[in-house]
Motif scaffolding. Structure first.
Motif, PDB file in Angstrom:
ATOM      1  N   ALA A  66      57.216   7.120   8.458  1.00  0.00           N
ATOM      2  CA  ALA A  66      57.873   7.839   7.363  1.00  0.00           C
ATOM      3  C   ALA A  66      57.600   9.350   7.385  1.00  0.00           C
ATOM      4  N   ALA A  67      56.817   9.829   8.324  1.00  0.00           N
ATOM      5  CA  ALA A  67      56.479  11.257   8.373  1.00  0.00           C
ATOM      6  C   ALA A  67      57.726  12.084   8.643  1.00  0.00           C
ATOM      7  N   ASP A  68      57.943  13.106   7.812  1.00  0.00           N
ATOM      8  CA  ASP A  68      59.096  13.997   7.953  1.00  0.00           C
ATOM      9  C   ASP A  68      58.730  15.108   8.929  1.00  0.00           C
ATOM     10  N   ILE A  69      59.024  14.889  10.211  1.00  0.00           N
ATOM     11  CA  ILE A  69      58.681  15.871  11.237  1.00  0.00           C
ATOM     12  C   ILE A  69      59.797  15.907  12.272  1.00  0.00           C
ATOM     13  N   VAL A  70      60.158  17.110  12.690  1.00  0.00           N
ATOM     14  CA  VAL A  70      61.206  17.295  13.691  1.00  0.00           C
ATOM     15  C   VAL A  70      60.707  18.267  14.754  1.00  0.00           C
ATOM     16  N   ARG A  71      61.425  18.317  15.872  1.00  0.00           N
ATOM     17  CA  ARG A  71      61.089  19.270  16.927  1.00  0.00           C
ATOM     18  C   ARG A  71      61.184  20.686  16.376  1.00  0.00           C
ATOM     19  N   GLY A  72      60.229  21.522  16.742  1.00  0.00           N
ATOM     20  CA  GLY A  72      60.221  22.902  16.271  1.00  0.00           C
ATOM     21  C   GLY A  72      59.299  23.120  15.089  1.00  0.00           C
ATOM     22  N   ASP A  73      58.850  22.045  14.441  1.00  0.00           N
ATOM     23  CA  ASP A  73      57.864  22.179  13.365  1.00  0.00           C
ATOM     24  C   ASP A  73      56.530  22.595  13.965  1.00  0.00           C
ATOM     25  N   GLU A  74      55.650  23.054  13.137  1.00  0.00           N
ATOM     26  CA  GLU A  74      54.290  23.381  13.566  1.00  0.00           C
ATOM     27  C   GLU A  74      53.339  22.482  12.815  1.00  0.00           C
ATOM     28  N   LEU A  77      46.034  21.523  13.095  1.00  0.00           N
ATOM     29  CA  LEU A  77      45.118  20.451  13.469  1.00  0.00           C
ATOM     30  C   LEU A  77      43.863  21.049  14.075  1.00  0.00           C
ATOM     31  N   LEU A  78      42.724  20.736  13.527  1.00  0.00           N
ATOM     32  CA  LEU A  78      41.436  21.158  14.070  1.00  0.00           C
ATOM     33  C   LEU A  78      41.373  22.668  14.346  1.00  0.00           C
ATOM     34  N   ASP A  79      41.709  23.473  13.375  1.00  0.00           N
ATOM     35  CA  ASP A  79      41.633  24.937  13.439  1.00  0.00           C
ATOM     36  C   ASP A  79      42.600  25.582  14.412  1.00  0.00           C
ATOM     37  N   HIS A  80      43.604  24.875  14.878  1.00  0.00           N
ATOM     38  CA  HIS A  80      44.633  25.448  15.745  1.00  0.00           C
ATOM     39  C   HIS A  80      45.998  25.075  15.190  1.00  0.00           C
ATOM     40  N   ARG A  81      46.985  25.897  15.517  1.00  0.00           N
ATOM     41  CA  ARG A  81      48.356  25.612  15.149  1.00  0.00           C
ATOM     42  C   ARG A  81      49.120  25.227  16.408  1.00  0.00           C
ATOM     43  N   TYR A  82      49.739  24.058  16.392  1.00  0.00           N
ATOM     44  CA  TYR A  82      50.464  23.513  17.526  1.00  0.00           C
ATOM     45  C   TYR A  82      51.957  23.489  17.229  1.00  0.00           C
ATOM     46  N   LEU A  83      52.763  23.634  18.264  1.00  0.00           N
ATOM     47  CA  LEU A  83      54.209  23.549  18.158  1.00  0.00           C
ATOM     48  C   LEU A  83      54.646  22.156  18.601  1.00  0.00           C
ATOM     49  N   VAL A  84      55.488  21.500  17.803  1.00  0.00           N
ATOM     50  CA  VAL A  84      55.996  20.167  18.140  1.00  0.00           C
ATOM     51  C   VAL A  84      57.114  20.331  19.158  1.00  0.00           C
ATOM     52  N   ILE A  85      56.926  19.767  20.363  1.00  0.00           N
ATOM     53  CA  ILE A  85      57.929  19.908  21.415  1.00  0.00           C
ATOM     54  C   ILE A  85      58.734  18.633  21.635  1.00  0.00           C
ATOM     55  N   ASP A  86      58.282  17.501  21.082  1.00  0.00           N
ATOM     56  CA  ASP A  86      59.028  16.252  21.238  1.00  0.00           C
ATOM     57  C   ASP A  86      58.609  15.272  20.155  1.00  0.00           C
ATOM     58  N   VAL A  98      52.724  17.846  21.195  1.00  0.00           N
ATOM     59  CA  VAL A  98      52.534  19.208  20.700  1.00  0.00           C
ATOM     60  C   VAL A  98      51.841  20.044  21.764  1.00  0.00           C
ATOM     61  N   THR A  99      51.987  21.365  21.660  1.00  0.00           N
ATOM     62  CA  THR A  99      51.355  22.278  22.605  1.00  0.00           C
ATOM     63  C   THR A  99      50.827  23.502  21.880  1.00  0.00           C
ATOM     64  N   CYS A 100      49.800  24.112  22.473  1.00  0.00           N
ATOM     65  CA  CYS A 100      49.159  25.293  21.897  1.00  0.00           C
ATOM     66  C   CYS A 100      48.547  26.094  23.038  1.00  0.00           C
ATOM     67  N   GLU A 101      48.558  27.422  22.918  1.00  0.00           N
ATOM     68  CA  GLU A 101      47.896  28.278  23.900  1.00  0.00           C
ATOM     69  C   GLU A 101      46.688  28.923  23.245  1.00  0.00           C
ATOM     70  N   VAL A 102      45.543  28.861  23.948  1.00  0.00           N
ATOM     71  CA  VAL A 102      44.287  29.418  23.430  1.00  0.00           C
ATOM     72  C   VAL A 102      43.735  30.380  24.455  1.00  0.00           C
ATOM     73  N   LYS A 103      43.347  31.579  24.012  1.00  0.00           N
ATOM     74  CA  LYS A 103      42.764  32.564  24.933  1.00  0.00           C
ATOM     75  C   LYS A 103      41.251  32.370  25.021  1.00  0.00           C
ATOM     76  N   GLY A 104      40.714  32.685  26.180  1.00  0.00           N
ATOM     77  CA  GLY A 104      39.259  32.704  26.337  1.00  0.00           C
ATOM     78  C   GLY A 104      38.652  31.393  26.737  1.00  0.00           C
ATOM     79  N   SER A 105      37.942  30.773  25.815  1.00  0.00           N
ATOM     80  CA  SER A 105      37.204  29.559  26.148  1.00  0.00           C
ATOM     81  C   SER A 105      38.039  28.332  25.832  1.00  0.00           C
ATOM     82  N   GLU A 106      37.641  27.214  26.431  1.00  0.00           N
ATOM     83  CA  GLU A 106      38.375  25.956  26.286  1.00  0.00           C
ATOM     84  C   GLU A 106      38.037  25.295  24.956  1.00  0.00           C
ATOM     85  N   HIS A 107      39.078  24.908  24.213  1.00  0.00           N
ATOM     86  CA  HIS A 107      38.944  24.142  22.978  1.00  0.00           C
ATOM     87  C   HIS A 107      39.815  22.923  23.097  1.00  0.00           C
ATOM     88  N   SER A 108      39.338  21.786  22.599  1.00  0.00           N
ATOM     89  CA  SER A 108      40.208  20.608  22.618  1.00  0.00           C
ATOM     90  C   SER A 108      40.030  19.744  21.432  1.00  0.00           C
TER      91      SER A 108
END
Length: 108
Positions: A66-74, A77-86, A98-108
């Motif tokens: 029932a979640a209202d989510i479509v492609r292009g939403d953000e 999650l866990l202190d990062h903002r992700y873009l919904v790609i599918d 979802v995808t996100c780009e982070v500079k510097g050190s690795e976060h997951s």
């Protein structure tokens, strides 16, 4: 691989007026809802041609049907903002990628 269950996320939809090029001139972020999700898979890769190194984080997340989510939403999650790609509807739940780009050190 770690599975994270019942992780809270916020779904943010960006709306606004489009200019003549079809790009939003005034972006208005609006929180659509908050859901508990299951993080199914996380992939981290790096772009080595960039300085500083940029890490690309991709996640596969399970949400209630029932979640209202479509492609292009953000999602937040866990202190990062992700873009919904599918968004892939399943029988009893939705799977989003979802995808996100982070500079510097690795976060997951």
């Amino acid at each position: 691989m770690k599975h994270h269950f019942n992780t809270p996320i916020s779904v943010i939809r960006v709306t606004g007026q489009k200019d003549s090029n079809g790009i939003f001139a005034k972006r208005k972020p609006k929180t659509i809802g908050q859901y508990l999700c299951h993080i199914i898979k996380t992939e981290t890769s790096e772009k080595l041609d960039e300085k500083p190194i940029i890490f690309v984080i991709k996640k596969v997340i399970g949400l209630p049907k029932a979640a209202d989510i479509v492609r292009g939403d953000e999602i937040s999650l866990l202190d990062h903002r992700y873009l919904v790609i599918d968004v892939v509807p399943r029988r009893y739940w939705k799977e989003i990628r979802v995808t996100c780009e982070v500079k510097g050190s690795e976060h997951s």
